[in-house]
Design an enzyme around this catalytic site. Structure first.
Site: not given
Length: 376
Positions: A108, A192
């Site tokens: 990611k 996150y």
């Protein structure tokens, strides 16, 4: 093109593409804890010193440069790739793997733009390969337990989410500080925070607003030093977070409900212990989660999805939603206005069923790579 016969061996054969910090500190050593169904077969890098030393350390016979990537894909020697390249390269290397019939586990953020994400999903669907985005916390017990606590109703209806994730990026040449490589704190660590808000609330934001700020330091010439974000969720819930490449290390989030609150601190670390504190009616309870290998569970799970033909969670759709949100946040910061968004419908969310326990890895010796903060 004939696809590799992974099912016959019951192990998925991987090539790791890119040998930077995350590969060396976490991905490569994780294969020792994922040997049940995953095998490290090949390494790709343009650094001959890395290839020589890492291939010796991990006993990998097949190595190559980026020019050798397509030949490796068509060799019949691998079933899947773990893409650990700079963000702006994720799309291209996923498309090339998909066209060769090779499954993709991609770090990611999934890509830099929504258009790139869409291309990646379409290519993998067209060629019948699995695509999973490497959200390691979707398999990590502290965060999954936090979700379980919130969903249990112990803190009442969740109303507010707040998070901090900050660190120092001191190296001016670090790719995280380069705009053309998809750098910046929102892509690297803010993701996150926003992903945690989504898996805690079990839904996606409908409106976002962002401020960015920069000091006059040379290292922040191309990307923002920090960003602060407000996200409006359905049922009139709010999530806020701040992320920074110019502040001391923090990694935490808090969920406040109608009856209590849950604080996870630290929350996002990959090599240390994690902890949450649940407070209801003035009484607090702490729970510790000893450090574990957070990358072997990803490999085990993804390999299992391939072997048993199951759709992975987190999927390409999950990764695309986060990129859509980050793009909207950048737009908001540029215009000074809130941005309405309509993310894709996302039905699959991480649950405790995805938790997989593996012991922590020993800290490996890095080869021409260093920690993003510059600390040893």
């Amino acid at each position: 093109m004939k696809k590799p016969t992974a099912h016959a061996s019951k192990k998925i054969r991987y090539a790791v593409i890119g040998q930077g910090y995350i590969s060396q500190i976490a991905v490569l050593p994780a294969f020792a804890h994922a040997s049940k169904n995953s095998e490290l077969i090949a390494l790709i890098s343009d650094d001959p010193v890395k290839l020589k030393k890492l291939s010796q350390t991990y006993k990998v016979a097949r190595t190559g440069t980026y020019d050798d990537y397509d030949a490796l894909l068509s060799s019949g020697e691998i079933d899947a790739v773990y893409i650990a390249l700079p963000n702006h390269m994720h799309c291209e290397y996923t498309l090339r793997a998909a066209r060769a019939g090779i499954h993709v586990l991609c770090e990611k953020p999934m890509a830099v733009t929504d258009t790139e994400c869409k291309k990646m999903i379409q290519a993998c669907d067209k060629h019948g390969v699995k695509l999973m985005i490497a959200y390691r916390l979707h398999f990590e017990k502290a965060n999954l337990s936090a979700v379980d606590v919130v969903q249990s109703g112990k803190i009442g209806e969740p109303r507010i989410f707040n998070s901090l994730f900050t660190m120092q990026i001191r190296d001016e040449d670090n790719i995280r500080l380069q705009k053309d490589k998809g750098g910046g704190p929102l892509y690297d660590i803010g993701i996150y925070c926003l992903n945690a808000a989504r898996y805690v609330f079990r839904t996606d934001p409908i409106e976002v607003f962002a401020f960015t700020a920069n000091s006059d330091q040379k290292r922040f010439a191309e990307v923002e030093e920090m960003a602060s974000v407000v996200m409006r969720f359905p049922q009139e819930r709010l999530a806020t977070f701040s992320c920074s490449f110019g502040a001391a290390d923090t990694s935490a989030y808090e969920v406040i409900g109608a009856k209590g609150h849950l604080r996870v601190d630290p929350a996002y670390e990959m090599v240390g212990d994690l902890k949450y504190t649940l407070t209801v009616k003035g009484r607090s309870h702490e729970r510790m989660f000893p450090k574990r290998d957070q990358f072997a569970p990803e490999l085990l799970y993804f390999s299992d999805c391939i072997l048993h033909d199951r759709a992975p969670e987190p999927s390409g759709r999950e990764g695309r939603i986060d990129v859509q949100i980050i793009n909207a946040l950048h737009k908001s910061a540029q215009t000074g206005r809130p941005v309405r968004i309509k993310p894709l419908t996302q039905d699959a969310r991480p649950t405790l069923d995805q938790e997989r326990k593996r012991p922590p890895v020993d800290k490996p010796e890095l080869v021409n790579a260093k920690k993003p903060s510059g600390d040893e």
